[in-house]
Write an enzyme that holds these catalytic residues in place. Structure first.
Site, PDB file in Angstrom:
ATOM      1  N   ASP A   1       0.826  -1.210   0.000  1.00 41.24           N
ATOM      2  CA  ASP A   1       0.000   0.000   0.000  1.00 41.24           C
ATOM      3  C   ASP A   1       0.854   1.252   0.000  1.00 41.24           C
ATOM      4  O   ASP A   1       2.073   1.209   0.185  1.00 41.24           O
ATOM      5  CB  ASP A   1      -0.963  -0.004   1.200  1.00 41.24           C
ATOM      6  CG  ASP A   1      -0.271  -0.324   2.524  1.00 41.24           C
ATOM      7  OD1 ASP A   1       0.967  -0.352   2.566  1.00 41.24           O
ATOM      8  OD2 ASP A   1      -0.980  -0.546   3.518  1.00 41.24           O
TER       9      ASP A   1
ATOM     10  N   ASN B   1      -7.398  -2.336  14.552  1.00 42.58           N
ATOM     11  CA  ASN B   1      -8.784  -2.732  14.254  1.00 42.58           C
ATOM     12  C   ASN B   1      -8.830  -3.965  13.344  1.00 42.58           C
ATOM     13  O   ASN B   1      -9.873  -4.288  12.785  1.00 42.58           O
ATOM     14  CB  ASN B   1      -9.551  -1.567  13.617  1.00 42.58           C
ATOM     15  CG  ASN B   1      -8.924  -1.083  12.318  1.00 42.58           C
ATOM     16  OD1 ASN B   1      -7.993  -1.693  11.803  1.00 42.58           O
ATOM     17  ND2 ASN B   1      -9.441   0.016  11.788  1.00 42.58           N
TER      18      ASN B   1
ATOM     19  N   HIS C   1      -7.100  -4.388  10.522  1.00 45.39           N
ATOM     20  CA  HIS C   1      -6.893  -4.175   9.085  1.00 45.39           C
ATOM     21  C   HIS C   1      -5.577  -4.776   8.616  1.00 45.39           C
ATOM     22  O   HIS C   1      -4.623  -4.895   9.378  1.00 45.39           O
ATOM     23  CB  HIS C   1      -7.036  -2.695   8.699  1.00 45.39           C
ATOM     24  CG  HIS C   1      -5.914  -1.784   9.053  1.00 45.39           C
ATOM     25  ND1 HIS C   1      -6.069  -0.705   9.902  1.00 45.39           N
ATOM     26  CD2 HIS C   1      -4.624  -1.755   8.659  1.00 45.39           C
ATOM     27  CE1 HIS C   1      -4.913  -0.066   9.997  1.00 45.39           C
ATOM     28  NE2 HIS C   1      -4.015  -0.676   9.270  1.00 45.39           N
TER      29      HIS C   1
ATOM     30  N   GLU D   1      -9.619  -1.712   5.583  1.00 46.25           N
ATOM     31  CA  GLU D   1     -10.248  -1.401   6.861  1.00 46.25           C
ATOM     32  C   GLU D   1     -11.443  -2.330   7.105  1.00 46.25           C
ATOM     33  O   GLU D   1     -11.911  -2.991   6.180  1.00 46.25           O
ATOM     34  CB  GLU D   1     -10.722   0.060   6.839  1.00 46.25           C
ATOM     35  CG  GLU D   1      -9.591   1.075   6.656  1.00 46.25           C
ATOM     36  CD  GLU D   1      -8.815   1.356   7.940  1.00 46.25           C
ATOM     37  OE1 GLU D   1      -8.874   0.542   8.889  1.00 46.25           O
ATOM     38  OE2 GLU D   1      -8.140   2.397   7.986  1.00 46.25           O
TER      39      GLU D   1
END
Ligand SMILES: N[C@@H]1[C@@H](O)[C@H](O)[C@@H](COP(=O)(O)O)O[C@@H]1O
Length: 235
Positions: free
Chosen positions: A62, A128, A130, A135
């Protein structure tokens, strides 16, 4: 999923390195690489080794959208600083977050992945759950695409920026489907901050609410964690 609990992040980086080294000995040619603080000890072990990567290909997960490649916070620069300047690859691909047409850049990136199937994919994990910048709520079969970062990720990333408004709001990320194509996946996580995400990843249901949980469906996924990240596992 093969869960391996190690003493600390140095031992975790070394274990991941040993696995990769064996795969390279057995012919692996393409590494999928990740950014964030977590893979740094792996990259240090790679740098300290006598392995040569100059006939291999790397493909990163990414990049932020709109961040010049030479900005110290860009993932292009991160990879140079933490690995490529010391251990160059024949080809190193990082998504083009500066492209005028991000959707086109994402489609082009998928072609790169298809032409260079990833032998070993390295992953960190967000608090979280991800992976990459996928996400919670992301399509479990998604491909490289533009993503809007959640408040939780912006909050976690703001320590790297002078002002909160400088933290990018968008990124271009390999999708969960792209990541799952890797022949082997090694997810690394250290510290108590990651304990909830690891519990949900390893013991929870496979759900897009916890993107990393999809690794339960992968044939060859290895989770390398320290005791703190393992502290909420029930067994
Ligand atoms: N896009 C990256 C992820 O690939 C990384 O796993 C995560 C965790 O970062 P850290 O390893 O610093 O906790 O941060 C970012 O969101």
């Amino acid at each position: 999923m093969d869960v391996k609990i190690v003493k600390d992040k140095v031992a975790g980086g070394q274990l991941a390195f040993d696995i990769i080294k064996e795969d390279i000995t057995n012919g692996a040619k393409v590494l999928g690489l990740a950014t964030g603080s977590t893979p740094i000890t792996l990259y240090q072990a790679m740098i300290a080794s006598d392995l040569d990567f100059s006939n291999m290909t790397s493909i990163n997960l990414d990049e932020y959208v709109g961040m010049p490649f030479d900005n110290p916070q860009s993932y292009h620069q991160f990879m140079k600083d933490n690995l490529f300047n010391k251990k160059p690859f024949a080809h190193s691909y990082v998504p083009d977050g500066m492209a005028e047409d991000i959707e086109q850049a994402a489609a082009d990136y998928e072609k790169i992945i298809a032409a260079n199937p990833i032998d070993v994919q390295i992953l960190g994990i967000g608090r979280n759950g991800h992976i990459g910048f996928n996400e919670p709520g992301s399509d479990l079969e998604g491909r490289t695409h533009k993503v809007q970062l959640t408040e939780s990720t912006i909050e976690a990333n703001k320590r790297f920026f002078e002002r909160e408004e400088d933290v990018p709001r968008y990124a271009i990320s390999m999708g969960i489907g792209s990541i799952m194509q890797g022949k082997k996946i090694i997810l690394l996580a250290y510290g108590e901050d990651k304990a909830d995400a690891i519990k949900a990843t390893v013991e929870g249901p496979v759900t897009s609410h916890v993107p990393a949980s999809v690794l339960q469906n992968h044939d060859d996924a290895i989770i390398i964690i320290d005791e703190a990240a393992a502290s909420k596992l029930s067994k």
